[in-house]
Design an enzyme around this catalytic site. Structure first.
Site, PDB file in Angstrom:
ATOM      1  N   GLU A 278      65.432  14.562  26.746  1.00  0.00           N
ATOM      2  CA  GLU A 278      65.284  13.241  27.372  1.00  0.00           C
ATOM      3  C   GLU A 278      66.508  12.363  27.140  1.00  0.00           C
ATOM      4  OE1 GLU A 278      63.022  12.729  29.470  1.00  0.00           O
ATOM      5  OE2 GLU A 278      61.980  14.592  28.983  1.00  0.00           O
ATOM      6  N   ASP A 359      68.667  20.362  29.824  1.00  0.00           N
ATOM      7  CA  ASP A 359      68.352  21.515  28.965  1.00  0.00           C
ATOM      8  C   ASP A 359      69.591  21.957  28.206  1.00  0.00           C
ATOM      9  OD1 ASP A 359      65.729  21.536  29.718  1.00  0.00           O
ATOM     10  OD2 ASP A 359      65.896  23.218  31.116  1.00  0.00           O
TER      11      ASP A 359
HETATM   12 ZN   LIG Z   1      63.968  16.083  32.088  1.00  0.00          ZN
END
Ligand SMILES: [Zn+2]
Length: 415
Positions: A278, A359
């Site tokens: 995030e 990611d």
């Molecule tokens: Zn995300």
């Protein structure tokens, strides 16, 4: 130059700006990890969990497509026949056929018709979620959420309808220019306002309690060079067993929100891995990118609607004289729904690219591919994701890389 030529030129400029934002702010490079690596990751997942994820998604499929098709059919029937215009007239009649009554009440009734026909599919979806144990809501709580969503939609819809048709009346020649500016401004304002005004309607947010986890998350954010004002916990467990976290708003309203379900289900190292993902969104200003694309896209859509309004056969079909009159509201909704269906796969593609960057960043920031894989596996199992979804459906609707793509990325990174 005629107004029409100005509109075409404006549309061109907006499309160029969208192109510039997309090229400079979306991470286009980078393909998913090789299929062989994905299959190896798939083989490492518990077979019963994979089967359950596939069965759950198969059970949702008829309802999803049914809802999409019936929504489209109803929108086209109302928008491309005089039927929609007649409904708008009838709704406005008790109020003397005033344009504002037609615009706001007529528009809301058209939207409501769309909602009501898709209601059985929404209820069906809830039965599937209950059957698979993902939803923790009884029918009463489900209904309350539904009514809250209708309420938020009605307030927002009334503002947009009143605003749009006020502009078309005040600026009969140039409404598309004023409307495009207003649409872009609305998207910007909503990005600020949504987390503060709308999210609390559905969830309660409390600051994460002091302790080792909170400290390590704040530390992680500091190390990442991202100003995080707060880490909040949402009481998602009232509604679902699904786990998630997200970042919303920007500037002073930006915060990281973690579902209480995630804290309950996952060890702290995995929570850190989710938050690292995030943080990447905050760091790359992905919310700002989405807002810019949304604002420019909405402005372009208003200009496009104006240009479509010059197409006589379309107006004749809808039984209206102008696309800018309140009686044309069903036609406008039909255009919006078709536009949304066309834009959806493009948005999904951009979203997958942005998520893949997050990611990769989570792996860099934590340097812990094992925890990342454990977290992704847990996410898929708890949320009943299909780890390796049908490629066409994934391409059209997938907002995130698939679980096997994410696991394969971590495996490749570890090497
Ligand atoms: Zn995300």
């Amino acid at each position: 130059m005629s107004t029409r030529v100005w509109a075409v030129a404006t549309l061109g400029v907006l499309l160029v700006l969208i192109g510039i934002v997309a090229i400079t702010r979306v991470p286009w490079s980078g393909a998913p990890a090789p299929r062989s690596e994905q299959l190896a990751a798939l083989a490492g997942l518990p077979a019963d969990a994979v089967a359950k994820g596939k069965a759950f998604n198969a059970a949702l499929r008829p309802g999803s497509y049914g809802s999409m098709v019936i929504g489209l059919v109803v929108a086209l029937v109302l928008g491309l026949t005089p039927f929609g215009a007649r409904i708008v007239e009838a709704v406005g009649r008790p109020l003397g056929g005033h344009w504002l009554a037609q615009a706001v009440l007529g528009g809301l009734v058209i939207v409501l018709i769309g909602e009501v026909v898709s209601l059985p599919f929404a209820a069906w979806r809830h039965t599937v979620l209950k059957r698979y144990g993902l939803s923790t809501q009884d029918w009463g709580a489900w209904l309350v959420d539904l009514l809250k969503a209708y309420g938020v939609g009605a307030v927002l819809g009334a503002l947009v309808l009143a605003g749009f048709f006020t502009i078309t009346r005040l600026f009969p020649q140039w409404w598309w220019a004023v409307g495009a500016g207003a649409a872009a401004a609305l998207v910007l304002v909503l990005t600020f306002v949504f987390p503060v005004l709308v999210e609390p309607v559905f969830n309660k947010f409390t600051p994460m309690e002091d302790g080792a986890l909170r400290d390590s998350l704040v530390q992680l954010a500091e190390r990442d060079g991202v100003p995080v004002k707060d880490v909040l916990v949402a009481d998602a467990s009232r509604r679902t067993r699904a786990v998630n976290a997200y970042v919303s708003g920007y500037g002073a309203t930006r915060r990281i929100v973690v579902y209480d379900t995630l804290l309950r289900e996952a060890p702290e190292a995995e929570v850190r891995s989710v938050v690292a993902h995030e943080l990447s969104h905050a760091r790359s200003n992905d919310v700002l990118t989405g807002t810019l694309l949304g604002a420019l896209g909405s402005a372009a859509a208003v200009v496009l609607v104006y240009l479509l309004g010059a197409w006589e056969p379309l107006l004749r079909r809808a039984g209206v004289d102008s696309i800018a009159e309140p009686r044309a509201v069903a036609l406008l909704m039909a255009i919006a729904i078709v536009g949304g269906l066309v834009a959806g796969p493009v948005q999904a593609y951009v979203s997958r690219k942005v998520e893949a960057r997050s990611d990769a960043h989570a792996l860099e920031l934590t340097g812990d591919p094992e925890t990342f894989q454990a977290m992704m596996t847990r996410l898929a199992m708890v949320n009943l994701a299909d780890p390796d979804p049908n490629r066409v459906e994934h391409g059209l609707f997938g907002s995130h890389p698939s679980t096997v793509e994410r696991l394969a990325m971590a495996r490749a990174w570890a090497k």
